[in-house]
Every structure is written in C-alpha cells, then in structure tokens.
Scaffold this active site. Structure first.
Site, PDB file in Angstrom:
ATOM      1  N   GLU A 278       8.190   3.756  -1.068  1.00 15.95           N
ATOM      2  CA  GLU A 278       6.812   3.740  -0.576  1.00 15.95           C
ATOM      3  C   GLU A 278       6.870   3.823   0.942  1.00 15.95           C
ATOM      4  O   GLU A 278       7.175   2.832   1.612  1.00 15.95           O
ATOM      5  CB  GLU A 278       6.070   2.475  -1.005  1.00 15.95           C
ATOM      6  CG  GLU A 278       4.604   2.494  -0.596  1.00 15.95           C
ATOM      7  CD  GLU A 278       3.878   1.207  -0.935  1.00 15.95           C
ATOM      8  OE1 GLU A 278       2.672   1.274  -1.215  1.00 15.95           O
ATOM      9  OE2 GLU A 278       4.521   0.140  -0.915  1.00 15.95           O
TER      10      GLU A 278
ATOM     11  N   GLU B  77       2.003  -8.406  -5.165  1.00 14.97           N
ATOM     12  CA  GLU B  77       2.822  -7.861  -4.089  1.00 14.97           C
ATOM     13  C   GLU B  77       2.587  -8.623  -2.787  1.00 14.97           C
ATOM     14  O   GLU B  77       1.479  -8.599  -2.237  1.00 14.97           O
ATOM     15  CB  GLU B  77       2.513  -6.384  -3.850  1.00 14.97           C
ATOM     16  CG  GLU B  77       3.333  -5.799  -2.708  1.00 14.97           C
ATOM     17  CD  GLU B  77       3.065  -4.322  -2.453  1.00 14.97           C
ATOM     18  OE1 GLU B  77       3.913  -3.691  -1.806  1.00 14.97           O
ATOM     19  OE2 GLU B  77       2.022  -3.818  -2.894  1.00 14.97           O
TER      20      GLU B  77
END
Length: 259
Positions: free
Chosen positions: A236, A143
């Site tokens: 998120e 990520e």
C-alpha cells in the site's frame, strides 16, 4: 506468504500480469462508488474489471466514508447498519475475506467527547460491525493509523491491548509497516500479536514502493515469521508509474520476505 497490492479495479490486470497473488480494493471507491453511485454502477464496473483480470480480491480497505461517524452525537447506528449490509454483501459477491477498518476520520473521537466515553462507543460499535461481517462470512480487521490520520488506535500495541481488554474476540488486527515507522513503534510489537493479526500492509519510507526507500522490510517479515503469522501481505503505497514499478516492487518484497 502471498503478496498482493492495494489497487483500483482498473489496475488489477496490470497487477496480475506482474505476478501479484491477489488484489486489495477500497470499499468506498470500488464497491460503494462514493456519493453518486445509487444504482451500483461503480460496483458493476468493478465486477467487470476483476473478471477480465482474473485475479482474486481477498481484502478490502477504506471501509467507511469520512462522514459516517462512529463516535459522538453525529453517529447514526441505523445508517451504519444499512451501509455495512450493502457493502459486506457486495464484498462477499466479489469473494472477499477480510475487511479493514482504517477510516481514520470516521472512527476519530470528536472534540467534546471524553476519551473513555469515545472508547466505550468504539468498542460497542466494532463489536456490532464484526457481528454483521460474520453474517457474510467476512473478518473485520482494525488498522492502526499514524496520529496524523486518526486520534485513536495509532499503534499495533495500543490496538491489540484495546481488543483484548474489551473482549473483542471477533475483531482482528492489521499491522502496517508505514504507520509503525511513522509512529516510531518497534517491530517487536508484532511478536505477541500472532493470535490477532490477519493481514499486513507494507510500503517503503515516504510511502514509496518497496525497494525505493530505507524501511527495514526484511526485519518486518522476520518478526512476522517468528510470531507465526500465516496471512497475506499487501503493498500500500504511492506510485509514480504503477505499471513500471509494480513488478520490481513485488520482486523486492518477495526477496525481503525470505531473508
């Protein structure tokens, strides 16, 4: 595209009731239980919460605690291997598919380590992590994080180039709208990454829930569709009132994904 959310285990039932397709959990907190979980008590509680919620958990983030350094003289490969085997074994028990390597502090290149040497060490370590993940039928996803959270792998483009140049074919890629916007990365960076992308995260400006800011969410989804992306998407963000906000946020994101 299925839409889920990064949650704590005790929020999974609320997410399910709001119409979420899946949950995403933290490895460090929900699976490994932090510093005081030697007997797996947190993992047992997570199992109970997920069973009650009846919601699949497909992805797991926050793989590594900050103190588990991947680069520099503090790196401990044997400790990492032991940790990964416990974590991946538990994730597999819970039916996980994807494990996300964000963990900005753990992967950071420490002061005093040359950038090229740090990248060499990260390449070797990520290859080893992906190999262990494959033993548990899991996919490892790198990520990109904004520079405020890590000093390496800050953009989708940079991360994709690294994976390709280093021949890390078993390590995949995650794209997070929040980090792309924070780094000023154009959404066009997604266009050539369909072969690497396995998961995406979304939030709105200020890391608020989708629909409460001004991020170009519909454009983000458009680029994903045009590139051929076929994976899932997790919200998120920071919640003021999860129970009240999750339903509208899911609805907004679903509309944006179809525009």
């Amino acid at each position: 595209m299925d839409l889920g959310c990064c949650v704590a285990p005790e929020q999974a039932a609320t997410l399910a009731a709001a119409g979420g397709d899946f949950a995403e959990l933290s490895v460090v907190r929900a699976v490994m239980g932090g510093d005081d979980d030697a007997v797996g008590a947190a993992f047992a509680r997570t199992q109970e919460a997920l069973k009650a919620a009846g919601l699949p958990v497909r992805a797991y983030n926050v793989l590594l605690p900050a103190e588990l350094a991947l680069v520099g003289p503090a790196a401990e490969p044997q400790w990492l291997d032991t940790y990964l085997r416990t974590a991946f074994g538990r994730v597999r028990q819970l039916g996980g598919r994807i494990v996300v390597v964000g963990s900005g502090q753990a992967r950071a290149i420490p002061q005093g380590v040359r950038q090229d040497a740090g990248l060499d060490q990260l390449a070797a370590t990520l290859a080893r992590m992906a190999a262990v993940a494959a033993e548990y039928d899991l996919t490892l996803a790198l990520e990109p994080l904004r520079a405020a959270e890590s000093n390496v792998f800050n953009t989708v483009g940079e991360s994709a180039t690294f994976l390709r140049e280093r021949g890390l074919g078993d390590v995949r890629l995650l794209a997070d709208l929040y980090h792309m916007m924070e780094e000023g990365e154009p959404l066009s960076a997604l266009d050539g990454c369909a072969d690497l992308l396995v998961h995406v995260h979304i939030a709105d400006s200020g890391r608020r829930p989708p629909g409460q800011g001004d991020y170009p969410l519909a454009d983000f989804f458009h680029h994903l569709r045009e590139s051929g992306y076929a994976g899932d998407c997790s919200i998120e963000c920071r919640w003021a009132d999860f129970a009240a906000e999750i339903g509208p946020s899911l609805a907004y994101a679903r509309r944006a994904s179809r525009e």
